[in-house]
Motif scaffolding. Structure first.
Motif, short mmCIF file in Angstrom:
data_model
loop_
_atom_site.label_atom_id
_atom_site.label_comp_id
_atom_site.label_asym_id
_atom_site.label_seq_id
_atom_site.Cartn_x
_atom_site.Cartn_y
_atom_site.Cartn_z
N ALA A 167 -10.01 4.17 -1.54
CA ALA A 167 -8.99 4.39 -0.52
C ALA A 167 -9.59 4.24 0.87
N LEU A 218 -8.18 -3.60 0.91
CA LEU A 218 -8.47 -2.45 1.76
C LEU A 218 -9.29 -2.87 2.98
N ARG A 269 -9.68 6.01 4.16
CA ARG A 269 -9.44 7.39 4.56
C ARG A 269 -9.50 7.53 6.08
N ARG A 318 -7.72 -1.16 -8.22
CA ARG A 318 -8.75 -1.07 -7.18
C ARG A 318 -8.45 -2.12 -6.11
N ILE A 368 -13.89 3.68 4.10
CA ILE A 368 -13.43 3.34 2.76
C ILE A 368 -14.30 4.07 1.76
N PHE A 414 0.82 -1.20 0.00
CA PHE A 414 0.00 0.00 0.00
C PHE A 414 0.86 1.26 0.00
N ALA A 431 -4.67 8.86 3.38
CA ALA A 431 -5.37 7.96 2.46
C ALA A 431 -4.48 6.76 2.17
N VAL A 432 -5.02 5.56 2.34
CA VAL A 432 -4.29 4.32 2.09
C VAL A 432 -4.84 3.70 0.80
N ARG A 433 -3.95 3.52 -0.19
CA ARG A 433 -4.36 2.95 -1.47
C ARG A 433 -3.43 1.81 -1.85
#
Length: 485
Positions: A454, A432, A456, A427, A450, A392, A419-421
């Motif tokens: 992301a 996540l 958040r 996607r 979520i 991530f 924000a974690v992506r």
């Protein structure tokens, strides 16, 4: 560890002979701390359950002899009891971006209220005792004067939430009679609280007027008849109607009601006692303004914009409040000494509006500078990235918070967070969800949201005093992951 698999009957009997005596294990030095922490009764039961589980594993061929050492048994039992005795009510980090989050307890109490509650928990108090006369008193008298001072109302009473305030008001003033409400104000809020249902339970009959988007004064006038008990306005707490709309203000409705000999009740929902616009927040009608505009009764919450404990307040004309207090439901819905102590402490803060933004926790969070949140995000980002791992990316970025609990539903507050992506740019899907679950499983669970591909974490509600503890448990989780690998 040595994996011991069960073979023939003789081997299994020999394996079972390794199970130590319960009394000997309890008497071992390794169990002294466990017994001291949880007591002998719980420890004994947990140890027996652990040994029974080991026997079952041995019969299935998957037992570990090392699990029977005193040290390992102590660790296993301690872990079981720690989980069993942990409170179901736990503090969390609210990084959802919603300040007054209904599912997370809404308003946080200021220090003054916490101290007042602690005092009430440990000492007797004059809950229903008049210290001036030496006779029995009314618990509402403890804060009636303060509420009236801040709202301009003649009288007040307090129940356990705003839904109860509406229910009690209708039950006392409109049984088997009609209550006129604009069709555009027949709201449903969280927990399936519906105005029509509340009216039905209160024994009142709903009389709808107007349309969803437009209601005129003549609609109320034409609906009034011999069965009408009161006119009611309801704050549209969790939605907004825009475009071609028209509603009748209290200032317009009050003269009509007075001319027809009827009271006007206003359910203000998350009523505020001060003009929030002075701190750059969206404007909301205050309770004082609503009373001054002609409302005979106003109901509102204590744990929303007011920033206090869960409570429902009813303020207004003295004769109507007196009638409400005489209703049998009042005793069922009244609040206890802890709520009164907390509410009084919060209300006193409003006497010094110049310090309110610093001392009232809700207002402090709502007015938190975006720069403070941005700097916090930059400090936290490395620890969260370590925990998330290379799969991530963690990025500090602007966000938008909301007030919550039905207050100003269409207004947002500029905020900042993390924000974690997925690092691949794809996607994230279930990945996540997994990292969101890892955050929820921390000793003090971290709750984000979520959205838009992301996870958040809005930092509006993470104050500087909690920041070190937040980072520490991220690092501790990261260390545990490394140890397992």
């Amino acid at each position: 560890m040595s994996d011991v698999k069960g073979g023939d009957g003789g081997e299994l009997r020999a394996l079972m002979a390794r199970v130590p005596s319960v009394e000997r294990v309890l008497a071992s030095a390794e169990f002294e701390a466990v017994i001291a922490a949880y007591g002998r009764t719980q420890t004994l039961a947990a140890l027996r359950a652990t040994l029974d589980a080991w026997r079952a594993d041995a019969q299935a061929g998957r037992a570990f002899v090392d699990a029977l050492s005193d040290a390992q048994l102590a660790r296993t039992v301690d872990a079981k009891l720690a989980k069993r005795t942990r409170s179901n009510v736990r503090s969390v980090f609210n990084l959802t971006g919603t300040v007054l989050h209904t599912n997370l307890g809404r308003a946080l109490l200021p220090d003054e209220a916490v101290r007042a509650v602690a005092e009430m928990l440990t000492r007797p108090a004059n809950l229903e005792f008049d210290l001036d006369t030496g006779a029995r008193g009314d618990r509402d008298d403890l804060i009636n004067g303060l509420i009236c001072e801040l709202t301009g109302a003649e009288a007040a009473t307090v129940v356990n939430n705003n839904a109860a305030a509406v229910l009690l008001t209708l039950s006392a003033l409109a049984p088997r009679r009609e209550v006129i409400v604009s069709r555009g104000e027949l709201v449903e809020i969280g927990g399936a609280f519906r105005i029509p249902d509340i009216m039905s339970r209160a024994g009142a009959k709903l009389r709808e007027v107007g349309t969803t988007n437009r209601t005129h004064l003549k609609d109320y006038d034409e609906a009034i008849n011999a069965k009408t008990a009161l006119l009611m306005k309801v704050h549209c707490s969790n939605y907004a109607v825009s475009g071609f709309t028209k509603e009748v203000s209290i200032a317009e409705l009050a003269p009509l009601a007075k001319a027809r000999g009827l009271p006007v009740a206003v359910d203000l929902g998350s009523g505020t006692l001060v003009d929030l616009a002075q701190w750059g927040l969206p404007r909301e009608a205050t309770v004082r303004e609503t009373v001054a505009a002609g409302a005979d009764l106003v109901t509102f919450s204590g744990d929303k914009l007011l920033g206090g404990p869960q409570a429902g307040l009813i303020v207004g004309r003295a004769d109507l409040v007196a009638k409400i207090k005489k209703h049998p439901l009042k005793r069922a819905l009244r609040v206890g000494k802890l709520t009164l102590a907390a509410l009084e402490s919060v209300l006193r803060l409003y006497r010094a509006p110049e310090t309110l933004a610093e001392r009232l926790t809700t207002l402090r969070l709502l007015t938190r500078p975006a720069d403070a949140m941005r700097l916090a995000a930059e400090r936290i980002e490395p620890a969260l990235q370590r925990m998330a791992g290379e799969t991530f990316t963690v990025v500090s970025e602007p966000m938008f918070s909301q007030i919550g609990s039905g207050a100003l539903p269409v207004d947002v507050l500029p905020s900042y967070g993390l924000a974690v992506r997925l690092a691949s740019g794809k996607r994230a899907g279930g990945q996540l969800n997994r990292i969101e679950k890892r955050l929820r499983e921390l000793p003090r669970p971290v709750l984000g949201r979520i959205a838009d591909g992301a996870l958040r974490l809005d930092l509006r509600c993470l104050e500087e005093a909690d920041e070190a503890a937040f980072i520490a448990q991220l690092d501790a989780r990261d260390a545990r992951e490394d140890a397992r690998e």
